[in-house]
Enzyme design. Structure first.
Site, PDB file in Angstrom:
ATOM      1  N   ARG A 105      67.930  -2.096  12.756  1.00 31.15           N
ATOM      2  CA  ARG A 105      68.245  -2.737  13.730  1.00 31.15           C
ATOM      3  C   ARG A 105      68.658  -2.257  15.391  1.00 31.15           C
ATOM      4  O   ARG A 105      68.640  -2.630  16.155  1.00 31.15           O
ATOM      5  CB  ARG A 105      69.855  -3.266  13.607  1.00 31.15           C
ATOM      6  N   GLY A 120      69.873   2.029  -1.171  1.00 33.61           N
ATOM      7  CA  GLY A 120      71.188   1.759  -1.056  1.00 33.61           C
ATOM      8  C   GLY A 120      72.095   2.734  -1.128  1.00 33.61           C
ATOM      9  O   GLY A 120      71.830   4.031  -1.436  1.00 33.61           O
ATOM     10  N   ASP A 143      76.242   7.071  10.668  1.00 35.49           N
ATOM     11  CA  ASP A 143      76.449   6.105  11.822  1.00 35.49           C
ATOM     12  C   ASP A 143      77.701   5.470  12.304  1.00 35.49           C
ATOM     13  O   ASP A 143      78.134   4.644  12.723  1.00 35.49           O
ATOM     14  CB  ASP A 143      75.447   4.654  11.404  1.00 35.49           C
ATOM     15  N   ALA A 162      72.997   9.710   5.498  1.00 42.70           N
ATOM     16  CA  ALA A 162      72.188   9.886   6.850  1.00 42.70           C
ATOM     17  C   ALA A 162      70.640   9.721   6.594  1.00 42.70           C
ATOM     18  O   ALA A 162      69.990  10.149   7.255  1.00 42.70           O
ATOM     19  CB  ALA A 162      72.584  11.017   7.481  1.00 42.70           C
ATOM     20  N   GLN A 187      67.105  11.879  -0.205  1.00 47.21           N
ATOM     21  CA  GLN A 187      66.751  10.616  -0.710  1.00 47.21           C
ATOM     22  C   GLN A 187      65.661  10.261  -0.477  1.00 47.21           C
ATOM     23  O   GLN A 187      65.094   9.733   0.633  1.00 47.21           O
ATOM     24  CB  GLN A 187      68.112   9.644  -0.270  1.00 47.21           C
ATOM     25  N   TYR A 214      64.351  29.616  47.812  1.00 44.18           N
ATOM     26  CA  TYR A 214      63.981  29.722  46.337  1.00 44.18           C
ATOM     27  C   TYR A 214      64.446  31.250  45.991  1.00 44.18           C
ATOM     28  O   TYR A 214      63.528  32.114  46.477  1.00 44.18           O
ATOM     29  CB  TYR A 214      62.654  29.323  46.166  1.00 44.18           C
ATOM     30  N   TYR A 252      55.940  34.893  41.095  1.00 44.08           N
ATOM     31  CA  TYR A 252      54.713  34.533  40.230  1.00 44.08           C
ATOM     32  C   TYR A 252      53.423  34.965  40.630  1.00 44.08           C
ATOM     33  O   TYR A 252      53.198  34.152  41.872  1.00 44.08           O
ATOM     34  CB  TYR A 252      54.852  33.154  39.861  1.00 44.08           C
TER      35      TYR A 252
HETATM   36  C1  UD1 Z   1      78.114  -0.407   4.535  1.00 44.46           C
HETATM   37  C2  UD1 Z   1      78.813  -0.851   3.357  1.00 44.46           C
HETATM   38  C3  UD1 Z   1      79.715  -1.998   4.019  1.00 44.46           C
HETATM   39  C4  UD1 Z   1      80.635  -1.276   5.005  1.00 44.46           C
HETATM   40  C5  UD1 Z   1      79.822  -0.695   6.156  1.00 44.46           C
HETATM   41  C6  UD1 Z   1      80.635   0.112   7.237  1.00 44.46           C
HETATM   42  C7  UD1 Z   1      77.583  -0.698   1.456  1.00 44.46           C
HETATM   43  C8  UD1 Z   1      76.698  -1.283   0.214  1.00 44.46           C
HETATM   44  N1  UD1 Z   1      77.897  -1.400   2.227  1.00 44.46           N
HETATM   45  O1  UD1 Z   1      77.128  -1.333   4.971  1.00 44.46           O
HETATM   46  O2  UD1 Z   1      80.507  -2.494   2.770  1.00 44.46           O
HETATM   47  O3  UD1 Z   1      81.377  -2.317   5.533  1.00 44.46           O
HETATM   48  O4  UD1 Z   1      78.785   0.174   5.712  1.00 44.46           O
HETATM   49  O5  UD1 Z   1      80.010   0.531   8.203  1.00 44.46           O
HETATM   50  O6  UD1 Z   1      77.637   0.547   1.056  1.00 44.46           O
HETATM   51  N2  UD1 Z   1      72.222   4.932   3.937  1.00 44.46           N
HETATM   52  C9  UD1 Z   1      71.409   6.000   3.246  1.00 44.46           C
HETATM   53  N3  UD1 Z   1      70.655   5.474   2.326  1.00 44.46           N
HETATM   54  C10 UD1 Z   1      70.409   4.204   1.874  1.00 44.46           C
HETATM   55  C11 UD1 Z   1      71.261   3.441   2.547  1.00 44.46           C
HETATM   56  C12 UD1 Z   1      71.843   3.716   3.577  1.00 44.46           C
HETATM   57  O7  UD1 Z   1      71.569   7.192   3.502  1.00 44.46           O
HETATM   58  O8  UD1 Z   1      69.623   3.968   0.851  1.00 44.46           O
HETATM   59  C13 UD1 Z   1      72.992   5.536   4.911  1.00 44.46           C
HETATM   60  C14 UD1 Z   1      72.517   4.993   6.267  1.00 44.46           C
HETATM   61  O9  UD1 Z   1      71.720   5.924   6.898  1.00 44.46           O
HETATM   62  C15 UD1 Z   1      73.935   4.925   7.159  1.00 44.46           C
HETATM   63  C16 UD1 Z   1      74.940   4.465   5.730  1.00 44.46           C
HETATM   64  O10 UD1 Z   1      74.327   4.977   4.676  1.00 44.46           O
HETATM   65  O11 UD1 Z   1      74.399   5.937   7.703  1.00 44.46           O
HETATM   66  C17 UD1 Z   1      75.323   3.245   5.815  1.00 44.46           C
HETATM   67  O12 UD1 Z   1      74.215   2.395   5.621  1.00 44.46           O
HETATM   68  P1  UD1 Z   1      74.078   0.972   6.183  1.00 44.46           P
HETATM   69  O13 UD1 Z   1      72.736   0.399   5.992  1.00 44.46           O
HETATM   70  O14 UD1 Z   1      74.359   1.149   7.830  1.00 44.46           O
HETATM   71  O15 UD1 Z   1      75.237   0.342   5.593  1.00 44.46           O
HETATM   72  P2  UD1 Z   1      76.226  -1.173   5.940  1.00 44.46           P
HETATM   73  O16 UD1 Z   1      75.079  -2.286   5.951  1.00 44.46           O
HETATM   74  O17 UD1 Z   1      76.537  -0.869   7.319  1.00 44.46           O
HETATM   75 MG    MG Z   2      75.940   0.608   9.021  1.00 41.44          MG
END
Ligand code: UD1
Ligand code: MG
Length: 460
Positions: free
Chosen positions: A23, A90, A115, A17, A85, A380, A401
């Site tokens: 987006r 990633g 999400d 999270a 983090q 009231y 009051y």
């Molecule tokens: C990711 C998956 C994809 C999958 C999709 C499903 C990877 C590389 N890809 O893509 O295969 O189909 O979810 O919904 O895992 N987050 C962090 N730290 C980061 C990056 C992300 O905490 O550095 C968290 C985001 O807040 C989010 C979740 O990880 O809650 C997923 O990240 P998001 O960027 O939405 O990944 P997707 O592109 O949806």
């Molecule tokens: Mg996602």
């Protein structure tokens, strides 16, 4: 055999999270956007909690303190741990941020995304069972979509087993044509996961450390990677923009109202235009009209009627209550057989006791209205306690009051407060007393007395 293994195996949950959610085009971190009135992250946490994990680890980054506050508003502090983090490099890096908590544990770690809020605990339990029964080192929750755009694709080998996950941005044409997608939900053998994460590289289209590279590393090392194919698209849908958020809100609402109709015996006159929190409870044979909103953990009894335009938030409504049009009831309690509205406002722990009535343009704040008592028009009542069978005339105001402090008004049983009475608090009105129309009451009234005029004088 499988179930024995399952009982021994501790479950940890990790929820990613930390992302901003570009987006969403928002100043607010994505997981803090609300669905059915609650931050997305809280939906995921409470679903995870049902599984009875050892602990829930939440990876935070963007607005981490706010995410923490949101989570702790619903969960015990000792049930959850937060891993920071620092930079969002990633999903692989996100999981790696919890290394110090998890790496030595002989557990299964269930990985969820902050999400993906509609995943059901029943689905997760089934997936965990399959994971344990199969002895896989990793199990990926997948689903087949008509339009897989945006998701990572799950590529199978010729024999139908797992081969690899390819992200949309790294996929070639034939990979893009695959419609089985990675939901972003997985079970991992905790020790093997952290061993593999140390070797994940970021040489891909996004320059990120992908968690999705780990399953293929397992396969190459000779471990089994299982696929748990799910058939409910809605459950695994991720929220990446506001259109998806609105769509999910609609879906969740529909699911809640369907359940209340089927399981709780509630009538909704216009289900599409009624807004009910998934955490609200209803008794049977209650009828809910169009444009009614019920928020939070409200509880509505049986045999109630709620007319159009009313909003009820974190309130408790008894049985056989009639709520007329356009009322607002927040953090308050309405007893059995009460009548409320139209256009009434209850707030700040107002309590209507059994059989009492509040009519049009009446506001109750931090006030207890006794059994069978009535305030029917334009009134009231704040910081007041009102006894039983008392009638509050039209236009009455508790002047609670004085410009600096709030003061109490106490009104006894069987009192008749005349129209347009001003009760200047602190003040007490004894049982059976009456006030004439337009009185300004600045002194306590003895039981049975009648007061009239300005300033009040008393006479038997
Ligand atoms: C990711 C998956 C994809 C999958 C999709 C499903 C990877 C590389 N890809 O893509 O295969 O189909 O979810 O919904 O895992 N987050 C962090 N730290 C980061 C990056 C992300 O905490 O550095 C968290 C985001 O807040 C989010 C979740 O990880 O809650 C997923 O990240 P998001 O960027 O939405 O990944 P997707 O592109 O949806
Ligand atoms: Mg996602």
């Amino acid at each position: 055999m499988g179930s024995e293994v399952k009982e021994e195996q501790a479950i940890d949950v990790l929820i990613m999270a930390a992302g901003l959610g570009t987006r969403m085009r928002s100043g607010l971190a994505k997981v803090l956007h609300r669905l059915s009135g609650r931050p997305l992250i809280n939906h995921v946490c409470s679903t995870a909690a049902v599984l009875g994990p050892e602990k829930i680890y939440v990876v935070i980054g963007h607005q981490g303190d706010d995410v923490k506050t949101a989570v702790l508003s619903e969960m015990d502090a000792d049930a959850v741990e937060f891993a920071l983090q620092k930079e969002q490099l990633g999903t692989g890096d996100a999981v790696n941020s919890a290394r110090s908590f998890l790496e030595g544990r002989g557990s299964t770690v269930l990985i969820l995304s902050g999400d993906v809020p509609l995943i059901r605990h029943e689905t997760l339990s089934e997936m965990i069972s399959q994971h344990h029964d199969s002895g896989a080192a990793c199990t990926v929750l997948t689903v087949r979509l008509d339009n897989p755009t945006g998701y990572g694709r799950v590529i199978r080998s010729d024999d139908g087993n797992f081969d690899r996950i390819v992200e949309q941005k790294d996929a070639n044409e034939s990979e893009l044509a695959v419609n089985e997608i990675n939901s972003g939900i997985y079970c991992f053998d905790t020790k093997k996961l952290f061993a593999a994460l140390a070797n994940v590289k970021n040489n891909n289209a996004q320059g990120e450390y992908y968690l999705t590279d780990v399953p293929a590393m397992f396969r190459e090392a000779g471990d089994t990677v299982g696929l748990y194919v799910h058939d409910d698209r809605a459950e695994i849908e991720g929220i990446n923009d506001r259109v998806q958020l609105a769509e999910m809100e609609r879906m969740l609402r529909e699911r809640t109202i369907d359940r209340l109709m089927r399981e709780s015996g509630v009538t909704f006159i216009d289900p599409q235009n009624t807004y009910i929190s998934e955490r609200a409870k209803f008794g049977r044979d209650t009828v809910v009209y169009s444009n009614v909103t019920v928020e939070g953990t409200s509880e509505i009894g049986s045999g109630c009627v709620i007319r159009p335009g009313t909003r009820i938030s974190n309130a408790k409504i008894g049985d056989g209550v009639e709520i007329l049009d356009n009322c607002l009831i927040v953090d308050s309690e309405v007893g059995n057989a009460c009548k409320v509205g139209p256009m009434a406002h209850l707030r700040g722990h107002a309590v209507m006791t059994e059989g009492s009535k509040v009519g049009n343009f009446v506001e109750l704040k931090k006030t207890v209205l006794g059994k069978g008592s009535k305030a029917s028009h334009l009134t009231y009542l704040g910081d007041a306690t009102i006894g039983e069978k008392t009638n509050i005339g039209a236009g009455t105001i508790t002047c609670n009051y004085d410009g600096k402090n709030k003061h109490q008004t106490e009104i006894g049983n069987n009192v008749r407060i005349g129209s347009d009475t001003m009760l200047v608090a602190p003040v007490k009105v004894g049982d059976g007393a009456s006030t004439g129309a337009g009185s300004v009451v600045t002194k306590d009234i003895e039981p049975g007395d009648l007061v009239v005029g300005v300033p009040a004088r008393t006479r038997k």
